[in-house]
Write an enzyme that holds these catalytic residues in place. Structure first.
Site, PDB file in Angstrom:
ATOM      1  N   ALA A  56       0.799  -1.366   0.035  1.00 22.60           N
ATOM      2  CA  ALA A  56      -0.111  -0.140   0.015  1.00 22.60           C
ATOM      3  C   ALA A  56       0.966   1.389  -0.096  1.00 22.60           C
ATOM      4  O   ALA A  56       0.488   2.269  -0.491  1.00 22.60           O
ATOM      5  CB  ALA A  56      -0.926  -0.072   1.147  1.00 22.60           C
ATOM      6  N   TRP A  57       1.898   1.243   0.779  1.00 22.18           N
ATOM      7  CA  TRP A  57       2.875   2.490   0.786  1.00 22.18           C
ATOM      8  C   TRP A  57       3.179   2.787  -0.694  1.00 22.18           C
ATOM      9  O   TRP A  57       3.313   4.035  -0.887  1.00 22.18           O
ATOM     10  CB  TRP A  57       4.204   2.026   1.439  1.00 22.18           C
ATOM     11  N   THR A  86       0.966  -5.637  11.617  1.00 28.36           N
ATOM     12  CA  THR A  86       2.001  -4.531  11.493  1.00 28.36           C
ATOM     13  C   THR A  86       1.952  -3.576  12.677  1.00 28.36           C
ATOM     14  O   THR A  86       0.657  -2.997  12.885  1.00 28.36           O
ATOM     15  CB  THR A  86       2.206  -3.860  10.129  1.00 28.36           C
ATOM     16  N   HIS A  88       3.282  -0.673  12.309  1.00 25.91           N
ATOM     17  CA  HIS A  88       3.432   0.534  11.747  1.00 25.91           C
ATOM     18  C   HIS A  88       1.977   0.846  10.750  1.00 25.91           C
ATOM     19  O   HIS A  88       1.929   1.470   9.590  1.00 25.91           O
ATOM     20  CB  HIS A  88       4.494   0.946  10.815  1.00 25.91           C
ATOM     21  N   ARG A 127     -14.821  -7.770   3.390  1.00 16.84           N
ATOM     22  CA  ARG A 127     -15.059  -6.503   2.470  1.00 16.84           C
ATOM     23  C   ARG A 127     -14.265  -6.636   1.094  1.00 16.84           C
ATOM     24  O   ARG A 127     -14.252  -5.906   0.188  1.00 16.84           O
ATOM     25  CB  ARG A 127     -14.376  -5.278   3.062  1.00 16.84           C
TER      26      ARG A 127
HETATM   27  N1  INI Z   1       1.628  -3.206   2.975  1.00 19.78           N
HETATM   28  C1  INI Z   1       0.122  -3.294   2.763  1.00 19.78           C
HETATM   29  O1  INI Z   1      -0.181  -3.139   1.747  1.00 19.78           O
HETATM   30  N2  INI Z   1      -0.525  -3.967   3.773  1.00 19.78           N
HETATM   31  C2  INI Z   1       0.040  -4.138   5.094  1.00 19.78           C
HETATM   32  O2  INI Z   1      -0.696  -4.765   5.931  1.00 19.78           O
HETATM   33  C3  INI Z   1       1.327  -4.040   5.157  1.00 19.78           C
HETATM   34  N3  INI Z   1       1.962  -4.404   6.730  1.00 19.78           N
HETATM   35  O3  INI Z   1       1.456  -5.183   7.200  1.00 19.78           O
HETATM   36  O4  INI Z   1       3.200  -4.065   6.813  1.00 19.78           O
HETATM   37  C4  INI Z   1       2.356  -3.460   4.025  1.00 19.78           C
HETATM   38  N4  INI Z   1       3.351  -3.303   4.276  1.00 19.78           N
HETATM   39  C5  INI Z   1       4.150  -3.060   3.384  1.00 19.78           C
HETATM   40  C6  INI Z   1       4.466  -1.646   2.854  1.00 19.78           C
HETATM   41  O5  INI Z   1       3.404  -1.247   2.213  1.00 19.78           O
HETATM   42  C7  INI Z   1       5.746  -1.550   1.785  1.00 19.78           C
HETATM   43  O6  INI Z   1       5.472  -2.254   0.557  1.00 19.78           O
HETATM   44  C8  INI Z   1       7.138  -1.915   2.459  1.00 19.78           C
HETATM   45  O7  INI Z   1       7.115  -1.160   3.602  1.00 19.78           O
HETATM   46  C9  INI Z   1       7.970  -1.607   1.326  1.00 19.78           C
HETATM   47  O8  INI Z   1       8.094  -0.308   1.020  1.00 19.78           O
END
Ligand code: INI
Length: 159
Positions: A56-57, A86, A88, A127
């Site tokens: 998602a990041w 997570t 974070h 969902r």
């Molecule tokens: N990314 C997600 O899309 N969902 C999550 O729950 C998640 N957790 O749990 O950490 C998650 N982490 C990865 C993040 O989005 C990045 O891809 C990663 O930090 C690399 O930049």
């Protein structure tokens, strides 16, 4: 008085769906829901692109690149951030949401928000085609409605 409302018609619209691979079992269902919604609302399969990112990041920057091409009338972002996995959670969920809103505003292009932010896997499943519907579908329909609304609000189109 004038009143405007968009119709979620996909006819002639070019749409890109950005899907994040993290929690892929869930996000694949969100993507399927989004694609189903687009095609059922008239978007031609040939006018849909799908782009995968790691998590998602990464959704906002990919959305930024894609909308900078000016190839698309709308973008749909799908992903799943699940708190159980997570510490974070808040940072990833918050920044992804903020980033997508920013990209939409900067590009003046609708971005359907199909990013789940859930406490548990069960809530996410519910969902993603479960008892609470499919948020990928909902995001795609909203993006089409907004693309149509944008066309209706263009100067000179007020009848
Ligand atoms: N990314 C997600 O899309 N969902 C999550 O729950 C998640 N957790 O749990 O950490 C998650 N982490 C990865 C993040 O989005 C990045 O891809 C990663 O930090 C690399 O930049």
């Amino acid at each position: 008085m004038a009143e405007f409302v968009g119709s979620p018609s996909g006819e002639g619209r070019r749409v890109v769906v950005v899907a994040s691979r993290f929690n892929e079992a869930i996000t694949q269902k969100l993507l399927d829901g989004a694609l189903d919604a687009l095609v059922k609302h008239g978007t031609s399969f040939a006018d849909i692109d799908v782009v995968w990112v790691p998590g998602a990041w990464e959704l906002p920057v990919a959305a930024h690149w894609l909308l900078a091409t000016e190839r698309y009338d709308a973008l749909v972002a799908v992903g799943a951030v699940i708190r159980g996995e997570t510490s974070h959670f808040d940072i990833i969920a918050g920044e992804a949401a903020r980033g997508l809103a920013q990209v939409s505003a900067d590009s003046e292009t609708p971005v359907g928000f199909g990013l789940l932010t859930c406490e548990t896997d069960e809530q996410a499943e519910a969902r993603a085609g479960g008892e609470h519907g499919n948020k990928g579908w909902d995001a795609a329909v909203a993006a089409l409605e907004m693309a149509d609304l944008r066309s209706r609000l263009e100067p000179g189109d007020e009848g």
